[in-house]
Design a protein around this motif. Structure first.
Motif, mmCIF file in Angstrom:
data_model
loop_
_atom_site.group_PDB
_atom_site.id
_atom_site.type_symbol
_atom_site.label_atom_id
_atom_site.label_comp_id
_atom_site.label_asym_id
_atom_site.label_seq_id
_atom_site.Cartn_x
_atom_site.Cartn_y
_atom_site.Cartn_z
ATOM 1 N N VAL A 127 24.098 34.907 52.225
ATOM 2 C CA VAL A 127 25.443 34.340 52.194
ATOM 3 C C VAL A 127 26.398 35.310 52.873
ATOM 4 C CG1 VAL A 127 25.030 32.997 50.103
ATOM 5 C CG2 VAL A 127 25.859 35.345 49.919
ATOM 6 N N GLN A 128 27.550 34.806 53.201
ATOM 7 C CA GLN A 128 28.576 35.630 53.826
ATOM 8 C C GLN A 128 29.210 36.538 52.781
ATOM 9 O OE1 GLN A 128 31.630 33.335 55.698
ATOM 10 N NE2 GLN A 128 32.531 35.072 56.769
ATOM 11 N N PRO A 137 32.354 32.134 49.385
ATOM 12 C CA PRO A 137 31.903 30.733 49.423
ATOM 13 C C PRO A 137 31.630 30.277 50.853
ATOM 14 C CG PRO A 137 34.258 30.879 48.964
ATOM 15 C CD PRO A 137 33.729 32.281 48.886
ATOM 16 N N GLU A 138 30.874 29.197 50.960
ATOM 17 C CA GLU A 138 30.509 28.695 52.286
ATOM 18 C C GLU A 138 31.720 28.176 53.055
ATOM 19 O OE1 GLU A 138 27.533 25.772 51.770
ATOM 20 O OE2 GLU A 138 26.021 27.170 50.970
#
Length: 250
Positions: free
Chosen positions: A71-72, A82-83
């Protein structure tokens, strides 16, 4: 005969019957595959004549990819984002680095007293109400003091030993680079706070090459940003007059 098979004393026939029954149960369960004509054995028999298997060390301890961990993450704290997160856009500076004449007051202060202007910028950029005294004194000692030493060495060029002058100039250049790294902290805080672009180059290089222009630009930038903050007017509420209850007239 029946007594020998089913009696208390085991006989060879009863032992053979028990083993046959156990073999059939084991074959039906297929826990341990055994070799026969219809079902060949699935095990590989190893012997000393078999060629050794070469295993590459790079094939061992390979990282396992976990989709939940890809994930970032935030560059500052390392927390997962969050995406739907999108980094803020890079904003340009409100004024150029050579537009010092737009604010004549900061231009005069930065030209004749750069330590005072640096202290003001440092105090305005901090959110913890830091004092401007310590940055101002450090700037005066190292920057203005270094310039005074450089001017003295240049004035007495013929009276000072050439090797001593060389070492003094080398030390002054190194100290100037350290001062540029220290004074660029205000520019870095402005970059992180307002997401400004690196214009015209890295903050440390800007202060090493264009120190006075950088101080004036940072002061104008904070002055323009702080003036855009809208302060809600306070609503004054007047208390109602004091009411006194008169006793009932008899």
């Amino acid at each position: 005969m029946a007594k020998g098979v089913f009696g208390n004393k085991p006989t060879p026939i009863s032992i053979y019957a028990s083993l046959l029954h156990f073999y059939r149960r084991l074959k039906q369960s297929r826990v341990y595959p055994m070799a026969d004509d219809d079902n060949p054995s699935q095990y590989v028999k190893l012997n000393k004549l078999q060629a050794p298997v070469e295993i590459d060390s790079r094939e061992l301890n390979q990282p396992v990819e976990v989709p939940q961990l890809n994930v970032q993450k935030c560059e500052g704290c390392g927390q997962a984002l969050p995406e739907s997160f999108e980094p803020p856009a890079i904003e340009p500076w409100t004024t150029g680095i050579f537009d010092c004449a737009e604010d004549r007051e900061s231009c005069r202060t930065g030209l004749f007293c750069p330590c005072v202007l640096f202290g003001r910028n440092y105090e305005a950029s901090r959110d913890d109400y830091a004092s401007a005294t310590v940055p101002c004194v450090l700037h005066a000692v190292f920057v203005e003091g270094g310039l005074a030493v450089a001017a003295t060495v240049a004035a007495f060029n013929g009276l000072i030993d050439p090797m001593a002058s060389y070492y003094l100039c080398e030390g002054l250049l190194f100290s100037w680079w350290l001062c540029g790294a220290y004074t660029s902290i205000v520019r870095l805080m402005l970059h992180n706070k307002y997401h400004l672009e690196n214009e015209p180059c890295d903050p440390c290089l800007v202060h090493c090459c264009l120190h006075w222009c950088a101080l004036c630009q940072e002061h104008r930038e904070m002055k323009a940003r702080l003036s855009d903050n809208f302060v809600m007017p306070m609503t004054l509420v007047n208390a109602p007059p004091v009411q006194q209850m008169n006793p009932a007239q008899e």
